[in-house]
Design a protein around this motif. Structure first.
Motif: not given
Length: 328
Positions: A228-229, A235-237, A241-242, A251-252
């Protein structure tokens, strides 16, 4: 040790036990139970947290021959109590610890690199390898092979043996413990003496991702995360990035090159701005040098700017006195 609930079944989330005694030591107020599913700090793995009859357990330590469940305040518990584990924390530790076994075994299997220490932190996991350097290709191969083992859903078994029985197993490293010796086994892959908690299958580790390395004396420290880490970290990165891509209006996948161009332009503009500021200070200093006492109060100017201005004044008028104040 074999009767302890966290060794009998590491997936237990709730249990009942009798209160043996309550007390206090240098660490704090504690409760001792007849049995427990709470894992105490040890072997590189942090302690569990949870509750006893709804009372928060903030720390668990093994002291002498008893496991002490520390509470934030003194409690009056007696008789039978219900314990509830913070399962999210426990399962996270199980994922990270099992992942460490797998990655460590791969470094040995692929390159003969032994792990000399292990740390399970709240943000990442690290192992120290007994080598002075590790290449990016070696890291990539170890990570790739470790994830293959995870996807193969191999069983993770535990067994208590005696000192005399150890010779029947191909252990990764020497076991120095006496009495009950607990082995954590991934059949035909890894045999290791360990007192930590682990899932029942490598598939529960989900995924391993190596983050970075650093040199620690004559060893290489490898930082990584599991399960899960990895998902939470992704998700955090992704959010970062977004946000960067949105700010740069690209674009990303083009964010890195766009950010590099932006940094180049910013550095050039910063140099030009510095030149313009110096020219302005020179101009201001020349005007103030006409006064024998140049006294001024400036709004939101740095001390470094006032020092440059003062040097210009006294250089152009050796008899001048400059009294410059920054009101910020």
């Amino acid at each position: 040790m074999q009767h302890l609930l966290y060794y009998q079944d590491s997936s237990i989330k709730q249990f009942t036990a009798d209160v043996v005694r309550v007390g206090q030591d240098d660490t704090g107020h504690f409760v001792v139970l007849s049995n427990t599913a709470f894992y105490p700090t040890g072997g590189g793995q942090p302690h569990d947290t949870g509750t006893l009859n709804g009372i928060e357990v903030v720390n668990v330590e093994k002291v002498d021959d008893e496991i002490r469940h520390y509470t934030a305040e003194a409690v009056m518990l007696s008789g039978t109590v219900e314990g509830t584990l913070n399962w999210e924390r426990r399962f996270d530790h199980m994922q990270q610890h099992a992942g460490q076994h797998i990655l460590t075994a791969e470094f040995v299997e692929l390159f003969g690199f032994e792990t000399v220490s292990f740390h399970l932190g709240s943000g990442y996991v690290s192992i120290d390898l007994n080598v002075e350097s590790v290449t990016e290709e070696q890291l990539r191969l170890a990570e790739q092979r470790a994830n293959e083992v995870i996807r193969e859903a191999r069983p993770i078994e535990t067994k208590f043996v005696t000192k005399d029985e150890l010779s029947s197993y191909t252990l990764r490293k020497e076991v120095k413990a006496e009495g009950d010796i607990r082995l954590v086994i991934i059949p035909y892959f890894d045999y290791n003496g360990c007192g930590g908690t682990h899932p029942k299958s490598t598939s529960e580790v989900q995924v391993i991702k190596i983050l970075e390395t650093e040199t620690m004396r004559s060893n290489v420290r490898v930082h990584f995360i599991c399960g899960n880490r990895v998902i939470n970290g992704f998700h955090a990165r992704k959010d970062v990035l977004s946000a960067v891509a949105k700010k740069l209006s690209v674009p990303e996948l083009e964010a890195a090159s766009a950010l590099e161009k932006f940094a180049t332009v910013a550095a050039r503009n910063e140099k030009e701005l510095a030149k313009a500021k110096d020219a302005l200070l020179e101009f201001e200093g020349t005007a103030l040098a006409a006064e024998d006492i140049a006294a001024r109060v400036f709004e939101n100017r740095s001390i470094q700017e006032l020092q440059k201005l003062a040097r210009t004044i006294v250089t152009q008028n050796a008899g001048a006195i400059a009294v410059l104040v920054a009101k910020n």
